[in-house]
Scaffold this motif. Structure first.
Motif, mmCIF file in Angstrom:
data_model
loop_
_atom_site.group_PDB
_atom_site.id
_atom_site.type_symbol
_atom_site.label_atom_id
_atom_site.label_comp_id
_atom_site.label_asym_id
_atom_site.label_seq_id
_atom_site.Cartn_x
_atom_site.Cartn_y
_atom_site.Cartn_z
ATOM 1 N N VAL A 62 57.482 66.737 -4.532
ATOM 2 C CA VAL A 62 56.796 67.487 -5.583
ATOM 3 C C VAL A 62 57.878 68.240 -6.351
ATOM 4 N N PHE A 63 57.866 68.119 -7.680
ATOM 5 C CA PHE A 63 58.802 68.882 -8.498
ATOM 6 C C PHE A 63 58.077 69.388 -9.737
ATOM 7 N N CYS A 64 58.652 70.397 -10.363
ATOM 8 C CA CYS A 64 58.060 70.974 -11.566
ATOM 9 C C CYS A 64 58.686 70.326 -12.796
ATOM 10 N N TRP A 74 61.816 73.846 -10.220
ATOM 11 C CA TRP A 74 61.657 73.971 -8.771
ATOM 12 C C TRP A 74 61.227 72.666 -8.123
ATOM 13 N N ILE A 75 61.632 72.503 -6.875
ATOM 14 C CA ILE A 75 61.163 71.418 -6.016
ATOM 15 C C ILE A 75 60.357 72.088 -4.900
ATOM 16 N N PRO A 76 59.023 72.143 -5.030
ATOM 17 C CA PRO A 76 58.212 72.801 -3.999
ATOM 18 C C PRO A 76 58.110 72.029 -2.684
ATOM 19 N N ILE A 111 65.487 74.882 -4.897
ATOM 20 C CA ILE A 111 64.724 74.418 -3.739
ATOM 21 C C ILE A 111 64.856 75.468 -2.642
ATOM 22 N N GLY A 112 63.840 75.570 -1.828
ATOM 23 C CA GLY A 112 63.879 76.482 -0.688
ATOM 24 C C GLY A 112 63.698 75.715 0.604
ATOM 25 N N HIS A 113 64.189 76.313 1.681
ATOM 26 C CA HIS A 113 63.950 75.739 3.001
ATOM 27 C C HIS A 113 63.903 76.861 4.024
#
Length: 148
Positions: A62-64, A74-76, A111-113
């Motif tokens: 999923v990306f914006c 963002w890459i959710p 991106i978050g992790h």
């Protein structure tokens, strides 16, 4: 052929819902694919891609398609199915996504992790995503890739 990113469509959405992470990864990727598909129907900037290795479905992204107020795309969500992890597909898929985002004139990709997801952290770091700060934000380490 290699990695191909295909839009999630009427023809492949159900197969995407069957993708799963390993049981021990549920704490770092808790939302199933079906959640992201549903959410994308209400958040206009979410775009979905099914990740294929040749003709085999192996992952989901999923990306914006629009930047936030700070110009960040963002890459959710990013995942490779449990049966296909550890084969280099994640890195290859992320490289394809970065190419796609570059074509969209994206300059800052975020991106978050989860802090305990060292594999994701190492992957993103190997691709040039740097930590925004040492602080954990909303339970995640946030990383930024500057695209030239």
């Amino acid at each position: 052929m290699g990695i191909i990113l295909k839009p999630v469509s009427a023809g492949n959405w159900y197969d995407c819902t069957k993708l799963k992470v390993k049981t021990e990864q549920l704490g770092v990727f808790p939302a199933p694919v079906v959640y992201w598909i549903a959410e994308s129907k209400y958040i206009d900037e979410y775009e979905l891609r099914a990740v294929y290795w040749d003709e085999e479905l192996i992952g989901f992204i999923v990306f914006c398609n629009k930047p936030d107020n700070d110009g960040n795309y963002w890459i959710p969500a990013f995942m490779i199915d449990e049966k296909h992890q550890g084969k280099g597909y994640g890195k290859a898929a992320m490289e394809k996504l970065i190419e796609l985002m570059s074509l969209m004139k994206c300059k800052k990709l975020m991106i978050g992790h989860r802090p305990n997801n060292g594999i994701a952290g190492s992957l993103y770091e190997s691709l040039g995503f740097n930590k925004v700060s040492e602080e954990v934000i909303d339970g995640e380490i946030i990383r930024l890739l500057q695209i030239l």
